[in-house]
Design an enzyme around this catalytic site. Structure first.
Site, PDB file in Angstrom:
ATOM      1  N   CYS A 243      14.032  68.651  71.587  1.00  0.00           N
ATOM      2  CA  CYS A 243      11.912  68.506  72.398  1.00  0.00           C
ATOM      3  C   CYS A 243      11.967  69.341  73.504  1.00  0.00           C
ATOM      4  O   CYS A 243      12.591  70.224  73.795  1.00  0.00           O
ATOM      5  CB  CYS A 243      11.752  67.258  72.223  1.00  0.00           C
ATOM      6  SG  CYS A 243       9.749  66.851  72.313  1.00  0.00           S
ATOM      7  N   HIS A 328      11.696  66.419  65.879  1.00  0.00           N
ATOM      8  CA  HIS A 328      12.933  65.882  66.228  1.00  0.00           C
ATOM      9  C   HIS A 328      13.624  65.176  64.695  1.00  0.00           C
ATOM     10  O   HIS A 328      13.013  64.730  63.820  1.00  0.00           O
ATOM     11  CB  HIS A 328      11.967  64.226  65.933  1.00  0.00           C
ATOM     12  CG  HIS A 328      11.470  64.650  67.956  1.00  0.00           C
ATOM     13  ND1 HIS A 328      11.804  64.017  68.215  1.00  0.00           N
ATOM     14  CD2 HIS A 328      10.586  64.651  68.491  1.00  0.00           C
ATOM     15  CE1 HIS A 328      11.479  64.058  69.865  1.00  0.00           C
ATOM     16  NE2 HIS A 328      10.131  64.518  69.641  1.00  0.00           N
ATOM     17  N   GLU A 330      15.552  63.764  64.515  1.00  0.00           N
ATOM     18  CA  GLU A 330      16.531  62.458  63.526  1.00  0.00           C
ATOM     19  C   GLU A 330      14.686  61.357  63.308  1.00  0.00           C
ATOM     20  O   GLU A 330      14.972  60.676  62.616  1.00  0.00           O
ATOM     21  CB  GLU A 330      16.149  61.365  65.196  1.00  0.00           C
ATOM     22  CG  GLU A 330      14.704  60.913  66.078  1.00  0.00           C
ATOM     23  CD  GLU A 330      14.729  62.324  66.678  1.00  0.00           C
ATOM     24  OE1 GLU A 330      13.475  62.038  67.126  1.00  0.00           O
ATOM     25  OE2 GLU A 330      14.959  63.461  67.055  1.00  0.00           O
TER      26      GLU A 330
END
EC number: 6.3.5.5
Length: 359
Positions: A243, A328, A330
């Site tokens: 990001c 992202h 994750e």
């Protein structure tokens, strides 16, 4: 209590609020996920923003103890069409309203969120205020997010280490999400978190195997004074940028960034791997992107693109073990389609060992 969302254009939307004590200004943005409100309100990337949720019912599973992305609320306020007064989940410890009351986080309900999102899509992310008194509204003294030191507000001020038996990863904190740390720890990495303004020498003393440049709020050019250090660090150690970290690495190695009219915020953003043509559903939260035409004069190769608007979603360096993603991997909230990014990064770290790329 009657309350209003007032846009900088002057347009006003009426709703209800239970916990208003003062006017709250911020940049109004929208989030398209059906779930994940707890992660959103605690994600440092939302610092200073008034978040409009497009899904019509928010709060139905309450607030639990394990889904926070930071230790405190980060969003400036929440705007919903309808909220559930109770949290219907066995892990819920309180309702969304109770949490917002506890932390004095404005929760504006009964808003025509479809109309608000339409305005944002047409006119872009913009200043707005949540107020109970229209006569008080004035944007003259509001400080735009582009002029606030947002990263400094959310970054850690100390060095903290989490033990593990795997490779040692230094996580440079521009406003990292807890789930990024968890993704490294579950792979048995030793992780050291350092402030965003850490020096090259301090990182060198930590003797890392790799670096992770985290997510965070705002315009990457707000901290362009950090670019020489970022360049030196990423030239020395295998690196992953996520990001804001992706944008900072792009800038440090010669690319440019720009602001989107309205950002990507949701758990359902489709991206395509330009090498395999595989499509991933990803979680995203950003206002800025890397300009594709700026890559021509750099050593970056684009690896991912957004299917909706064609914007750059990932890069790899042609000669150095550096990879970046705008999304992202994750997740939290969102799908874990791109979790393999962490595996690829750990593979880069393992292949390089502690050997420096060049002095």
């Amino acid at each position: 209590m009657k309350a209003y969302l007032v846009l900088a254009t002057g347009e006003t939307f009426a709703g209800e609020i239970a916990n208003a004590k003062e006017d709250v200004y911020g940049e109004v943005v929208f989030f398209t996920g059906m779930t994940g409100y707890q992660e959103v309100l605690s994600d440092p990337s939302f610092k200073g923003q008034l978040v409009v949720f497009t899904y019509p019912l928010i709060g139905n599973y309450g607030i639990n103890a394990s889904d926070f992305e930071s230790k405190e609320p980060q969003a400036a306020g929440l705007i919903v069409s309808e909220q559930s007064e109770e949290g219907h989940h066995y892990e819920a410890t309180q309702s969304l309203q109770q949490f917002c009351d506890q932390h004095q986080l404005p929760l504006l309900t009964g808003i025509d969120t479809r109309a608000v999102v339409k305005r944002i899509r047409e006119q872009g992310d913009m200043p707005a205020v949540i107020t109970t008194d229209l006569s008080r509204v004035s944007f003259e003294e509001w400080v735009p997010l582009s002029e606030r030191a947002l990263v400094d507000e959310v970054s850690t001020k100390k060095v903290e280490t989490f033990e593990g038996n795997g490779p040692h990863i230094v996580l440079i904190d521009y406003g990292f999400k807890q789930s990024i740390l968890n993704s490294l720890l579950k792979r048995d990495c030793q992780v050291t978190i350092v402030p965003y303004d850490v020096s090259f020498e301090v990182v060198q003393e930590l003797n890392p195997d790799g670096l992770l440049f985290s997510n965070g709020p705002g315009d990457p050019k707000q901290i362009e004074d950090r670019l020489p250090t970022i360049y030196r660090l990423a030239s020395t150690y295998p690196s992953l940028g996520i990001c804001l970290g992706h944008q900072l690495l792009a800038l440090a190695f010669g690319a440019d960034t720009e602001k989107l009219r309205f950002g990507h915020r949701g758990a359902n953003q489709p991206v395509i791997n330009l090498k395999s043509n595989r499509v991933y559903m990803t979680s995203q939260n950003h206002s800025y992107v890397v300009k594709e035409d700026s890559l021509q004069r750099t050593d970056w190769d684009a690896t991912f693109k957004n299917i909706n608007d064609g914007s750059i979603e990932g890069l790899t360096h042609k000669y150095l073990p550096i990879q970046t993603v705008q999304f992202h991997p994750e997740a939290h909230p969102g799908p874990s389609d791109s979790d393999e990014i962490f595996h690829s990064f750990i593979d880069d770290v393992a292949a390089k060992g502690r050997e420096k790329t060049y002095a």
